[in-house]
Scaffold this motif. Structure first.
Motif, PDB file in Angstrom:
ATOM      1  N   THR A   1       6.541  -1.087 -11.556  1.00 42.50           N
ATOM      2  CA  THR A   1       6.096  -1.321 -12.934  1.00 42.50           C
ATOM      3  C   THR A   1       6.943  -0.488 -13.907  1.00 42.50           C
ATOM      4  O   THR A   1       7.154   0.697 -13.688  1.00 42.50           O
ATOM      5  CB  THR A   1       4.608  -0.940 -13.061  1.00 42.50           C
ATOM      6  OG1 THR A   1       3.875  -1.667 -12.067  1.00 42.50           O
ATOM      7  CG2 THR A   1       4.075  -1.290 -14.455  1.00 42.50           C
TER       8      THR A   1
ATOM      9  N   ARG B   1       4.359  -2.572  -3.949  1.00 45.32           N
ATOM     10  CA  ARG B   1       3.330  -2.798  -4.973  1.00 45.32           C
ATOM     11  C   ARG B   1       2.990  -1.479  -5.664  1.00 45.32           C
ATOM     12  O   ARG B   1       2.820  -0.454  -5.023  1.00 45.32           O
ATOM     13  CB  ARG B   1       2.083  -3.428  -4.344  1.00 45.32           C
ATOM     14  CG  ARG B   1       1.153  -4.050  -5.369  1.00 45.32           C
ATOM     15  CD  ARG B   1      -0.042  -4.747  -4.727  1.00 45.32           C
ATOM     16  NE  ARG B   1       0.301  -5.952  -3.981  1.00 45.32           N
ATOM     17  CZ  ARG B   1       0.518  -7.153  -4.526  1.00 45.32           C
ATOM     18  NH1 ARG B   1       0.452  -7.304  -5.838  1.00 45.32           N
ATOM     19  NH2 ARG B   1       0.799  -8.194  -3.759  1.00 45.32           N
ATOM     20  N   GLY B   2       2.979  -1.529  -6.988  1.00 46.37           N
ATOM     21  CA  GLY B   2       2.651  -0.329  -7.764  1.00 46.37           C
ATOM     22  C   GLY B   2       3.817   0.600  -8.006  1.00 46.37           C
ATOM     23  O   GLY B   2       3.694   1.591  -8.715  1.00 46.37           O
TER      24      GLY B   2
ATOM     25  N   PHE C   1       3.900 -11.685  -7.614  1.00 42.56           N
ATOM     26  CA  PHE C   1       4.083 -10.229  -7.578  1.00 42.56           C
ATOM     27  C   PHE C   1       4.690  -9.717  -8.882  1.00 42.56           C
ATOM     28  O   PHE C   1       4.216  -8.740  -9.472  1.00 42.56           O
ATOM     29  CB  PHE C   1       4.971  -9.870  -6.384  1.00 42.56           C
ATOM     30  CG  PHE C   1       5.304  -8.397  -6.288  1.00 42.56           C
ATOM     31  CD1 PHE C   1       4.306  -7.425  -6.210  1.00 42.56           C
ATOM     32  CD2 PHE C   1       6.634  -7.988  -6.256  1.00 42.56           C
ATOM     33  CE1 PHE C   1       4.635  -6.076  -6.109  1.00 42.56           C
ATOM     34  CE2 PHE C   1       6.961  -6.640  -6.158  1.00 42.56           C
ATOM     35  CZ  PHE C   1       5.956  -5.680  -6.088  1.00 42.56           C
TER      36      PHE C   1
ATOM     37  N   GLN D   1       2.213  -9.615 -11.692  1.00 41.23           N
ATOM     38  CA  GLN D   1       1.270  -8.493 -11.605  1.00 41.23           C
ATOM     39  C   GLN D   1       1.965  -7.148 -11.793  1.00 41.23           C
ATOM     40  O   GLN D   1       1.449  -6.240 -12.437  1.00 41.23           O
ATOM     41  CB  GLN D   1       0.572  -8.511 -10.240  1.00 41.23           C
ATOM     42  CG  GLN D   1      -0.314  -9.725 -10.035  1.00 41.23           C
ATOM     43  CD  GLN D   1      -0.641  -9.966  -8.563  1.00 41.23           C
ATOM     44  OE1 GLN D   1      -0.166  -9.236  -7.688  1.00 41.23           O
ATOM     45  NE2 GLN D   1      -1.433 -10.997  -8.296  1.00 41.23           N
ATOM     46  N   GLU D   2       3.153  -7.018 -11.238  1.00 44.94           N
ATOM     47  CA  GLU D   2       3.819  -5.714 -11.167  1.00 44.94           C
ATOM     48  C   GLU D   2       4.484  -5.329 -12.489  1.00 44.94           C
ATOM     49  O   GLU D   2       4.608  -4.155 -12.806  1.00 44.94           O
ATOM     50  CB  GLU D   2       4.875  -5.760 -10.036  1.00 44.94           C
ATOM     51  CG  GLU D   2       5.508  -4.434  -9.696  1.00 44.94           C
ATOM     52  CD  GLU D   2       4.578  -3.509  -8.926  1.00 44.94           C
ATOM     53  OE1 GLU D   2       3.506  -3.961  -8.486  1.00 44.94           O
ATOM     54  OE2 GLU D   2       4.930  -2.316  -8.792  1.00 44.94           O
TER      55      GLU D   2
ATOM     56  N   ILE E   1       6.290  -7.324   0.377  1.00 51.20           N
ATOM     57  CA  ILE E   1       5.845  -7.133  -1.006  1.00 51.20           C
ATOM     58  C   ILE E   1       4.928  -5.921  -1.121  1.00 51.20           C
ATOM     59  O   ILE E   1       5.029  -5.127  -2.061  1.00 51.20           O
ATOM     60  CB  ILE E   1       5.149  -8.416  -1.526  1.00 51.20           C
ATOM     61  CG1 ILE E   1       6.198  -9.514  -1.766  1.00 51.20           C
ATOM     62  CG2 ILE E   1       4.359  -8.133  -2.802  1.00 51.20           C
ATOM     63  CD1 ILE E   1       5.618 -10.854  -2.192  1.00 51.20           C
ATOM     64  N   GLU E   2       4.064  -5.752  -0.125  1.00 54.16           N
ATOM     65  CA  GLU E   2       3.064  -4.679  -0.226  1.00 54.16           C
ATOM     66  C   GLU E   2       3.690  -3.290  -0.251  1.00 54.16           C
ATOM     67  O   GLU E   2       3.147  -2.365  -0.847  1.00 54.16           O
ATOM     68  CB  GLU E   2       2.044  -4.794   0.921  1.00 54.16           C
ATOM     69  CG  GLU E   2       1.228  -6.084   0.859  1.00 54.16           C
ATOM     70  CD  GLU E   2       0.685  -6.374  -0.556  1.00 54.16           C
ATOM     71  OE1 GLU E   2       0.145  -5.453  -1.199  1.00 54.16           O
ATOM     72  OE2 GLU E   2       0.856  -7.524  -1.031  1.00 54.16           O
TER      73      GLU E   2
END
Lengths: 540, 540
Positions: B157, B153-154, B215, B218-219, B149-150
Motif C-alpha cells: 500500500t 498483502r498489506g 488484490f 484492495q492493496e 498474493i498473500e
C-alpha cells in the motif's frame, strides 16, 4: 614468504635509461614472480569485490559529471573505500579552477501536433532549463559554416530548432571481442598521421561554435534539438567545448534526441506538416564547482632505497550524464580500486610506493590528470604562436612548449591507465617505448590463459596516460575488447551495467595489479622515451 | 490489351472442390499472365507510393490503438485514400461492441532517491493516470500464483511496486533475412503440437490476472512497474487480456520499464538501498469506443458470371502504442493499400471483385476480422463446455462450435493477409491446403528474382487470416524475412520506420497484388479444406 628483493642495478643504469632509449635495463629478463601472481588470481578471480564497487559507483551514485554533487560523492566514497581496505594516505587532492557543477532535475519532451507522443531527448550538460513547460512549433536549420547563419537569421525566434542533418548512418552495434586478426593488426606499427588537419578542423569548429552561441543569444529560439547518432533509441550526449565555464554554458536549452524521434520530426517537417513540441527541462547549476578533486591512495613502498619512488595506476571517475557511466568509466575505476584491494589482500610489500588515482575532469579534456601532473611532475609553458594559443589545450604541441620538470618526475616509474570500455584486457599499448615493450612481453607470458597476448608499440590517445607521457613519464593504456563501446555505450544513455561483464572486470583487475606489481618490484624504473621539448633557439 | 478471360470450367467443378479436397481444379496449370506482372512491377517498383502511405500512417497519424481517435483517423484517411485512387465502395464497416478508447497524454518517471534520474517506462494501454505527480518508495514483489498474493498483502500500500523478476535474457537482436536453410526448414512440414497445454496455461494466467486485479484494488499501491524483456532500452508494452472493457481497465497505473532501468532499481532494492520514484502519468479514456470500424474498398469484378465472387486481401491497421506501429502493422497496411493502387494503375479488369480490408482490433484478438467474418461468412456457436467458455475466444476449438454458413461464404475465393513485420515476402503459408499450395507453386515461378521461393504447407497463426480459415475460407499469410521483428520492434517502443525498408514494402506490394490478381482471374475459386465442425451427435 616470497621474494621481495631481487637483483638491483645501481642508480647509474637508470640515469642511462633516462638519457637514452638505445639502452634498456632489462637486457636480462627478470623471472616473473608466479607465486604472487597466483595470489593475485586467487584474490581477484575467486574473492572479487569488483562488482560491488562497480554497483556503488553506477547504481547508487549514478552519473558523475565533473562539478556535480555526485562527482563529489564518488570522490569521497572511493577515498573512504580505499581507507576501509587499509590503504594508506587515502585522500582527495584538489585542482582547479574548473567551473560550474550541473545536474538535470527532470527532462520531458512531447510532441503535441500532429500526434501526442513522448520523445526521447537528453539535455546536453551545462544547458539551461526551460523554466516550466514551453510549447512551440519546430523549424529545421542546418548551419555548417559561419556564412550559413545568415540564412536562418530572424527565422528561428520562438521556435524549437531541429538542428542539422541526421548523422551518417554508421554500422550498427557489434558486441565483439578482439579476434586474433584484430590483435595482429593492432600489433603491427602504423605510422601516425600528421595532426595538422585535425588542428585546422578543430579551429573551424571552435569558431563556428562561438558564432553559433552569439546567434542563439540574439535569435532566441525556445530550444535547440540535436540529432544523436546511434540506433534503437540510443542517445549520445556530451557537452560541447568548455561549456562548464560560466560564460560558455549553452545559451538556450539544448538536447540530444534519438535518431528515431528526430527523424520522425524531420520527415514531418519535410512534408510541410506543422509540428509542435512541448519541452519541460529543469537543470541546476552548482556554483561550488570551481575546486575539483582527484581521489588518491597508496600502498607505501618498503625498500629503503626505493620507497620514495612510485608506480601509479588510474582511471577516470567522472562520466557524462546519459546513463550511469558504466563502461566510461565506472568499469575502469572499479578495476583500479579492485587492483589495489587485491594487491593489499595478496600481502604485497612493494619496494616502490604504489599509488592509485581516480581522476575527475577527464571528459572535459583530461583536466584532473593534467592538473595532477602539473602539480607533481612537470609544467609546460604556453606556446608562443598566437594561432596555436586559440586552439584547445589538447591540440597544443609539446614541441612548442618549454618544459620544466619537478623533482618527483625523476621518482615515478610508470603510470597505467584503464579507459577503453569494460572489455577484457588483451594487451597493452607500449606508446612507442620499445624498451618498455620488451619488458611487458616478459610480463604477459603468464597471462596468456587470461587472454592477454599483445604488446603493441603503437600510441593510443585521448585518456589520462597522455599528460604523463607528455611529462616524459612512461604512461600506458591497456588494449581492451571493444564489446559495444563505440557503437552503443560511449557517452550514451545506454552506458549501463548491462554492458559490463563481471568476468572481464575481474580479469582486468588481476592484469592491472600484475603490471603494477612488477613495476613496483623490479630493480629499475621503467625505461623512458626522450622528453619532447622545443628545439633550442636557432635550430629548427 | 491483355487476356482477361481464360478457360473457364463449369460451376460444377467448384462445387466439387468445395465438397472434397481430393480433387482440385488446377489439374492443368494455367499460364501466369506475365504481361500483367510486368505492369505490376513497373508500377510497384518504379512508381511506388508505398512509403508515402506508410509515412502518413506512422509519422503523422502515429500509434493506432483500437478505440483511440488515431484509429478513427487512420480508418478515415485510408478510406479517403482508397477513394482518391479511384477504388470503388471505399467505406468503413462498423463492428462492436468494443470498449473504451484510450490515449497517453504524457508519462514521466524519475528516480528521486538515491539519485535523480529520468527512467524509461511506458504506460500499459488502458491504465489510469496518476492524477498529477506521485512520489513513493519502491517495493519489489513477485507473484506467480494466487497463493503468492498473500505473502505481499498489506506490504505494498502506498508503494510503487516493481513487479516480478527480470524476464529471461533472450538472445539479442538479429537483423536477418531468411536464409536458404531457414526456408528449407520452413518448407518441411512440422506436425503441430497439441494445444491442450496452452489452454491450461492460459486458464491459469486468466485466473491469476483476475486475482491480481482484485488484490491491487484492495492493496492500493501507487503504481505497478513491469520489467520489459529486450535490450538497449527497448520496451515491449501491450495491454493484458480485455483491458479495453470498462470493468477490466488496469485498477492502478501500470507501466512497462526498460530492462536497464528496472534492473538498476531492482539491484538497489536487493542491496537494501531506499529507492524513491516520482511518476507523472496522464491518460485519457474515450467513452466513444464501443463501435469500431474496418476500412474496405474494392475493384469491382467485370466477368458477368464471376463479379459477385470476391478475392480479399488485408492487414490490420491498428497497433499498440509504444511507437508508431511501423512494422506491426503500418507496413502491412501500406502494402495492402499499395497493392490495390498498383492493380488499379496497371489497368486490371478483374473477373472477380477484389476487396481490400484494413482491420481494427487485431491486437486485442483479431476482433475486427472476426466480426467481419461473422457478419459476412459464418457464425459459430459458443462451446457447450463450461470450462472452455471461461477461456478467451481464441482458445475455443472449432470442433466444439457448431457453424452456420452465410451465402457469401460460397462466393469468396481466398483471403491474403500480411502481418509478419516489414520484411520482404519470401513465400506463403498454404495453411495445410495442398491443392492451394500446388497452385501457389505455379504462381511464384515468375517471382523468383524478387526472392519469393517457398510454399510451405505449414499452418501459421495469430493474425487475421485465422477467422477466414475457421469459416472454411482459404485464408493465407505470407512468409516474410524476420529482420528484427521479434527481437526489437514487435509491440515495442522501437516499432519505428527505421526498421522498415522501402525496397521490401515495394516488393511485398507486387507479390500481394500478383496473388490477388491470379485469384481474381482464374476460372475457379481457390480449392478449400474441409470445414472443421463438431462431430455429429453420437459420434466422437
Amino acid at each position: 614468504m616470497f621474494p621481495l628483493y631481487g637483483r638491483r642495478a645501481g642508480s647509474w643504469s637508470r640515469l642511462l635509461v633516462v638519457s637514452s632509449v638505445l639502452l634498456t635495463s632489462s637486457l636480462c629478463a627478470e623471472e616473473p614472480n608466479l607465486d604472487f601472481l597466483t595470489r593475485l588470481r586467487q584474490e581477484g578471480l575467486r574473492h572479487s569485490k569488483v562488482m560491488e564497487t562497480f554497483g556503488e559507483l553506477t547504481d547508487r551514485i549514478g552519473p558523475r559529471l565533473t562539478g556535480s554533487p555526485a562527482m563529489r560523492q564518488a570522490n569521497e566514497w572511493t577515498r573512504d573505500q580505499f581507507a576501509a581496505w587499509g590503504l594508506a594516505n587515502a585522500r582527495l587532492e584538489p585542482w582547479g579552477p574548473f567551473g560550474d557543477g550541473w545536474t538535470v532535475e527532470s527532462a520531458a519532451v512531447r510532441m503535441t501536433v500532429p500526434d501526442v507522443a513522448q520523445l526521447y531527448a537528453i539535455p546536453r550538460p551545462w544547458t539551461p532549463g526551460t523554466g516550466g513547460p514551453v510549447r512551440g512549433p519546430v523549424a529545421w536549420a542546418v548551419i555548417k559554416t559561419k556564412e550559413d547563419i545568415e540564412k536562418f537569421r530572424g527565422k528561428l525566434t520562438g521556435k524549437i530548432v531541429l538542428f542539422g542533418d541526421l548523422p551518417e548512418n554508421r554500422a550498427g552495434p557489434k558486441n565483439a571481442q578482439l579476434t586474433d586478426q584484430d590483435l595482429d593488426d593492432l600489433f603491427h606499427y602504423q605510422i601516425p598521421s600528421d595532426r595538422d588537419d585535425a588542428r585546422g578542423e578543430a579551429r573551424k569548429r571552435l569558431e563556428l561554435a562561438a558564432a553559433l552561441r552569439e546567434f542563439w543569444v540574439q535569435e532566441k529560439p525556445l530550444a535547440v534539438i540535436l540529432p544523436s547518432r546511434g540506433t534503437d533509441g540510443t542517445i549520445f550526449v556530451q557537452a560541447s567545448g568548455q561549456a562548464y565555464l560560466a560564460d560558455k554554458h549553452d545559451p538556450v536549452t539544448t538536447l540530444s534526441m534519438s535518431v528515431e524521434h528526430y527523424s520522425r520530426l524531420k520527415r514531418l517537417v519535410d512534408r510541410k506538416q506543422a509540428v509542435e513540441l512541448e519541452l519541460t527541462v529543469a537543470t541546476t547549476f552548482h556554483p561550488d564547482g570551481l575546486t575539483q578533486h582527484n581521489t588518491l591512495a597508496e600502498i607505501p613502498g618498503t625498500d629503503p632505497e626505493l620507497k620514495d619512488e612510485v608506480v601509479m595506476l588510474g582511471a577516470h571517475l567522472d562520466s557524462w550524464v546519459g546513463a550511469t557511466g558504466a563502461t566510461d568509466n565506472a568499469a575502469g575505476s572499479a578495476v583500479v580500486l579492485e587492483a589495489m584491494r587485491i594487491l593489499k589482500a595478496a600481502g604485497i610489500q612493494p619496494r616502490r610506493t604504489i599509488r592509485a588515482a581516480l581522476w575527475s575532469g577527464e571528459e572535459q579534456g583530461l583536466l584532473g590528470s593534467r592538473a595532477y601532473v602539473e602539480q607533481h611532475f612537470a609544467t609546460r609553458a604556453d606556446p608562443s604562436d598566437t594561432e596555436e594559443l586559440k586552439l584547445p589545450k589538447f591540440l597544443w604541441r609539446d614541441e612548442h612548449r618549454a618544459v620544466t620538470l619537478k623533482p618527483e618526475q625523476a621518482k615515478i616509474s610508470a603510470y597505467y591507465n584503464l579507459d577503453n570500455g569494460a572489455g577484457k584486457v588483451r594487451g597493452i599499448y607500449a606508446q612507442e617505448n620499445l624498451a618498455a615493450a620488451a619488458i611487458f612481453e616478459n610480463w604477459i607470458v603468464p597471462l596468456k590463459d587470461l587472454g592477454v597476448t599483445t604488446v603493441t608499440r603503437r600510441n593510443t590517445g585521448s585518456t589520462d596516460h597522455i599528460p604523463f607521457d607528455s611529462a616524459g613519464i612512461p604512461g600506458f593504456q591497456f588494449i581492451q575488447d571493444d564489446l559495444d563501446y563505440m557503437t552503443r555505450t560511449h557517452h550514451s544513455n545506454m552506458d549501463t551495467p548491462e554492458h559490463v561483464k563481471r568476468e572481464d572486470l575481474m580479469q582486468a583487475s588481476v592484469v592491472m595489479a600484475w603490471f603494477v606489481y612488477n613495476s613496483a618490484m623490479r630493480d629499475d624504473l621503467l625505461p623512458r622515451k626522450p622528453l619532447v621539448q622545443p628545439a633550442p633557439a636557432g635550430t629548427k
